[in-house]
Design an enzyme around this catalytic site. Structure first.
Site, mmCIF file in Angstrom:
data_model
loop_
_atom_site.group_PDB
_atom_site.id
_atom_site.type_symbol
_atom_site.label_atom_id
_atom_site.label_comp_id
_atom_site.label_asym_id
_atom_site.label_seq_id
_atom_site.Cartn_x
_atom_site.Cartn_y
_atom_site.Cartn_z
ATOM 1 N N THR A 155 91.764 -3.674 -0.867
ATOM 2 C CA THR A 155 92.564 -2.893 0.658
ATOM 3 C C THR A 155 92.348 -2.518 1.693
ATOM 4 O OG1 THR A 155 93.582 -0.719 0.180
ATOM 5 C CG2 THR A 155 91.513 -0.643 0.463
ATOM 6 N N LYS B 72 97.736 5.184 -0.919
ATOM 7 C CA LYS B 72 96.239 5.167 -1.280
ATOM 8 C C LYS B 72 95.169 6.429 0.260
ATOM 9 C CE LYS B 72 95.814 0.602 -2.261
ATOM 10 N NZ LYS B 72 96.013 -0.549 -1.369
ATOM 11 N N GLY C 10 92.075 9.095 2.600
ATOM 12 C CA GLY C 10 91.544 7.888 1.874
ATOM 13 C C GLY C 10 91.159 6.949 1.053
ATOM 14 N N SER D 28 88.869 -3.531 1.855
ATOM 15 C CA SER D 28 87.971 -6.034 2.284
ATOM 16 C C SER D 28 88.727 -6.071 3.194
ATOM 17 C CB SER D 28 88.963 -6.642 0.836
ATOM 18 O OG SER D 28 90.682 -6.562 0.561
#
Length: 183
Positions: free
Chosen positions: A13, A45, A57, A136
């Site tokens: 994500t 998310k 989030g 990431s």
């Protein structure tokens, strides 16, 4: 992540929050990856909490993130929606509780004035530029958002959307199915 050798390491994500001109936006992509496989394209998310005045989030293990979100929501209720106090209290619990210490996730929490990153090491970080990212693809989205904030008049929501698109073009664990919440 990836301590259990039976399962591949989870990578996931991009989540980004931006505050500009008294407006806050928080967005994330929808990809859920398991090893080298995309398992889901449109996960949600980001969400609003506490009378729709706080956004949050997450990145990391989903079950762990939901556990932390529940705890954070309890802290918000206990502290009448005080974002900073609730974040500090969650970070303290996360660091000292034997069960919570094992959770593998990170959170962004924000209101229209403050954006905070909360980690399992007890960190509660408020950045200097009102941009916060996790996941990431976070470094890609952060770079894009800083450039857009400095060189455009785009709104917080527009910066979040464009930064997520840019991160999705670079990071293989980030897709273009974007959800954005705004305060």
């Amino acid at each position: 992540m990836g301590k259990n050798k039976l399962y591949p390491e989870v990578r996931s994500t991009t989540v980004i929050g931006v505050i500009r001109d008294g407006k806050a936006a928080l967005g994330a992509d929808g990809q859920v990856s398991f090893g080298n496989t995309v398992m889901k394209h449109n996960a949600r998310k980001v969400r609003k909490l506490y009378k729709n005045s706080i956004m949050t989030g997450f990145a990391g293990a989903t079950a762990d993130a939901f556990t932390l979100l529940e705890r954070f929501e309890e802290k918000l209720e206990a502290h009448s929606g005080n974002l900073y106090r609730s974040a500090i209290e969650l970070a303290k619990d996360w660091r000292t509780d034997r069960y919570l210490r094992k959770l593998e996730a990170m959170l962004i929490v924000m209101d229209s004035n403050k954006a905070l990153l909360i980690s399992g090491t007890g960190d509660v970080i408020e950045t200097d530029d009102a941009i916060v990212t996790i996941g990431s693809g976070g470094p890609y989205a952060l770079s894009a958002a800083r450039a857009l904030l400095k060189h455009t008049e785009m709104s917080a929501k527009e910066i979040v959307e464009e930064s997520l698109k840019i991160a999705g073009d670079i990071c293989i664990y980030t897709n273009s199915s974007i959800t954005v919440e705004e305060l």
